[in-house]
Design a protein around this motif. Structure first.
Motif, mmCIF file in Angstrom:
data_model
loop_
_atom_site.group_PDB
_atom_site.id
_atom_site.type_symbol
_atom_site.label_atom_id
_atom_site.label_comp_id
_atom_site.label_asym_id
_atom_site.label_seq_id
_atom_site.Cartn_x
_atom_site.Cartn_y
_atom_site.Cartn_z
ATOM 1 N N MET A 2 -9.397 -4.115 21.666
ATOM 2 C CA MET A 2 -9.002 -5.439 22.159
ATOM 3 C C MET A 2 -7.829 -5.284 23.141
ATOM 4 O O MET A 2 -7.017 -4.369 23.000
ATOM 5 C CB MET A 2 -8.572 -6.337 20.988
ATOM 6 C CG MET A 2 -9.669 -6.581 19.960
ATOM 7 S SD MET A 2 -11.174 -7.319 20.653
ATOM 8 C CE MET A 2 -10.678 -9.049 20.747
ATOM 9 N N PRO A 3 -7.721 -6.204 24.114
ATOM 10 C CA PRO A 3 -6.645 -6.103 25.113
ATOM 11 C C PRO A 3 -5.244 -5.982 24.493
ATOM 12 O O PRO A 3 -4.395 -5.267 25.025
ATOM 13 C CB PRO A 3 -6.777 -7.408 25.904
ATOM 14 C CG PRO A 3 -8.207 -7.780 25.776
ATOM 15 C CD PRO A 3 -8.626 -7.323 24.406
ATOM 16 N N SER A 14 -1.246 -0.990 26.590
ATOM 17 C CA SER A 14 0.035 -1.120 27.293
ATOM 18 C C SER A 14 -0.180 -1.961 28.550
ATOM 19 O O SER A 14 -1.327 -2.184 28.972
ATOM 20 C CB SER A 14 0.551 0.253 27.697
ATOM 21 O OG SER A 14 -0.233 0.761 28.763
ATOM 22 N N GLY A 15 0.920 -2.379 29.162
ATOM 23 C CA GLY A 15 0.813 -3.176 30.396
ATOM 24 C C GLY A 15 0.061 -2.442 31.493
ATOM 25 O O GLY A 15 -0.785 -3.027 32.179
ATOM 26 N N GLY A 16 0.363 -1.152 31.641
ATOM 27 C CA GLY A 16 -0.313 -0.367 32.684
ATOM 28 C C GLY A 16 -1.805 -0.245 32.412
ATOM 29 O O GLY A 16 -2.623 -0.334 33.328
ATOM 30 N N PHE A 30 -9.313 -11.532 28.990
ATOM 31 C CA PHE A 30 -9.651 -12.494 27.941
ATOM 32 C C PHE A 30 -9.243 -11.889 26.600
ATOM 33 O O PHE A 30 -9.815 -10.873 26.192
ATOM 34 C CB PHE A 30 -11.140 -12.814 27.974
ATOM 35 C CG PHE A 30 -11.576 -13.386 29.292
ATOM 36 C CD1 PHE A 30 -11.193 -14.670 29.664
ATOM 37 C CD2 PHE A 30 -12.345 -12.639 30.180
ATOM 38 C CE1 PHE A 30 -11.565 -15.190 30.892
ATOM 39 C CE2 PHE A 30 -12.720 -13.165 31.406
ATOM 40 C CZ PHE A 30 -12.332 -14.437 31.765
ATOM 41 N N PRO A 31 -8.260 -12.495 25.918
ATOM 42 C CA PRO A 31 -7.675 -11.842 24.747
ATOM 43 C C PRO A 31 -8.639 -11.712 23.569
ATOM 44 O O PRO A 31 -8.487 -10.836 22.733
ATOM 45 C CB PRO A 31 -6.493 -12.752 24.388
ATOM 46 C CG PRO A 31 -6.781 -14.056 25.035
ATOM 47 C CD PRO A 31 -7.630 -13.772 26.234
ATOM 48 N N ILE A 57 -12.622 -4.723 25.516
ATOM 49 C CA ILE A 57 -12.579 -4.296 26.908
ATOM 50 C C ILE A 57 -13.971 -4.304 27.539
ATOM 51 O O ILE A 57 -14.161 -4.785 28.661
ATOM 52 C CB ILE A 57 -11.932 -2.878 27.014
ATOM 53 C CG1 ILE A 57 -10.524 -2.911 26.402
ATOM 54 C CG2 ILE A 57 -11.908 -2.379 28.452
ATOM 55 C CD1 ILE A 57 -9.605 -3.994 26.919
ATOM 56 N N LYS A 58 -14.948 -3.810 26.798
ATOM 57 C CA LYS A 58 -16.308 -3.778 27.342
ATOM 58 C C LYS A 58 -16.786 -5.187 27.718
ATOM 59 O O LYS A 58 -17.338 -5.409 28.790
ATOM 60 C CB LYS A 58 -17.269 -3.153 26.313
ATOM 61 C CG LYS A 58 -18.684 -3.009 26.828
ATOM 62 C CD LYS A 58 -19.500 -2.059 25.992
ATOM 63 C CE LYS A 58 -20.018 -2.734 24.744
ATOM 64 N NZ LYS A 58 -20.824 -1.794 23.934
ATOM 65 N N LYS A 59 -16.517 -6.137 26.815
ATOM 66 C CA LYS A 59 -16.968 -7.521 27.083
ATOM 67 C C LYS A 59 -16.173 -8.149 28.225
ATOM 68 O O LYS A 59 -16.726 -8.930 29.005
ATOM 69 C CB LYS A 59 -16.870 -8.358 25.813
ATOM 70 C CG LYS A 59 -17.972 -7.992 24.834
ATOM 71 C CD LYS A 59 -17.946 -8.833 23.590
ATOM 72 C CE LYS A 59 -19.125 -8.448 22.692
ATOM 73 N NZ LYS A 59 -18.878 -8.800 21.295
#
Ligand SMILES: Nc1ncnc2c1ncn2[C@@H]1O[C@H](COP(=O)(O)OP(=O)(O)O)[C@@H](O)[C@H]1O
Ligand SMILES: [Mg+2]
Length: 247
Positions: A140-141, A145-147, A96-97, A101-103
């Motif tokens: 935030m996402p 990076s993609g990985g 979810f952009p 990360i935690k959320k």
């Protein structure tokens, strides 16, 4: 009892018969690598196991309970109960952009009222550590990076403490230099004794990590066995041609 039993599964999209007759037993702790050409129904198969596709016939039995029996499904409530213990990681991360990360990690367990907020937060910290991203908990996402995003997506699936984790080409959207870090996380999960089904084109990785390899083509499982049986000592010309192409 097998953790997943699939019997005579059939699935068509209109006139296109994608899965013609699929039967397989998966045992607790199995690491199953699913190989096969593009369009052979690998994604459809995984999606069927978690009710993202409705099958036309056959049985899917998960931990002793029928998700579908002769192509007939139980109530939504019963389905949800059966699928509560299955997590899936897709090729595209779908974080979810607008949530950090935690959320991202806490959302589903909070909605499912899995535990107290405090315990879920602690689990989020623990799970992020497992994928090597403790320092990213508040970002935030879009800054990852993609990985790293894919490792967060794996952590998010693990938050629901699934008995079975399904991966659909978890590294194919990544640049080659980023696939290693994601495969490492999956490798560690395999060592912990999780039950996992992984659709992948990484034949080397499949040989190393999986104890069971499945080759799908033309709507059927054409081969199933150990990596030695299905990959190393393969005598079927068509399967070998495929393996050599993706290697
Ligand atoms: N929702 C859908 N509607 C129609 N056709 C679909 C749908 N999903 C998949 N297919 C078709 O089913 C076949 C198998 O697709 P898929 O399971 O994605 O294969 P794979 O993952 O092995 O590449 C393909 O021909 C694909 O175009
Ligand atoms: Mg696919």
């Amino acid at each position: 009892m097998s953790i997943i039993e699939v019997r005579n599964l059939k699935k068509s999209f209109g006139p296109l018969e994608v899965l013609k007759d699929i039967s397989i037993n998966i045992e607790k702790g199995d690491i199953v690598a699913i190989l096969g050409p593009s369009g052979s129904g690998k994604s459809t198969f995984l999606r069927s196991l978690i009710d993202l596709e409705e099958i036309d016939g056959g049985d899917i039995c998960i931990e002793g309970k029928y998700l579908a029996k002769d192509g007939v499904y139980p109530s939504e409530k019963e389905k949800r109960k059966i699928l509560l213990k299955t997590g899936m990681v897709f090729q595209h991360f779908n974080l979810f952009p607008h949530l950090n990360i935690k959320k991202n990690l806490m959302l589903a367990p909070l909605l499912a009222k899995q535990d107290t907020k405090e315990n879920i937060e602690n689990l989020a910290k623990e799970t992020l550590k497992k994928v090597g991203l403790s320092d990213k908990i508040n970002v935030m996402p879009s800054t990852l990076s993609g990985g790293q995003k894919q490792r967060v997506a794996i952590a998010r699936a693990l938050m629901l403490q699934p008995d079975i984790v399904l991966f659909d080409e978890p590294t194919s959207a990544l640049d080659p230099e980023l696939t290693g870090e994601v495969l490492n996380v999956i490798r560690n999960l395999a060592k912990e004794g999780n039950t996992m089904l992984i659709v992948t084109h990484e034949v080397g990785f499949a040989s190393e990590v999986a104890n069971k390899v499945v080759f799908m083509e033309d709507g059927y499982i054409q081969a199933v066995g150990t990596p030695d049986e299905v990959i190393k000592n393969q005598t079927n010309e068509r399967i070998n041609a495929f393996l050599n192409k993706v290697k």
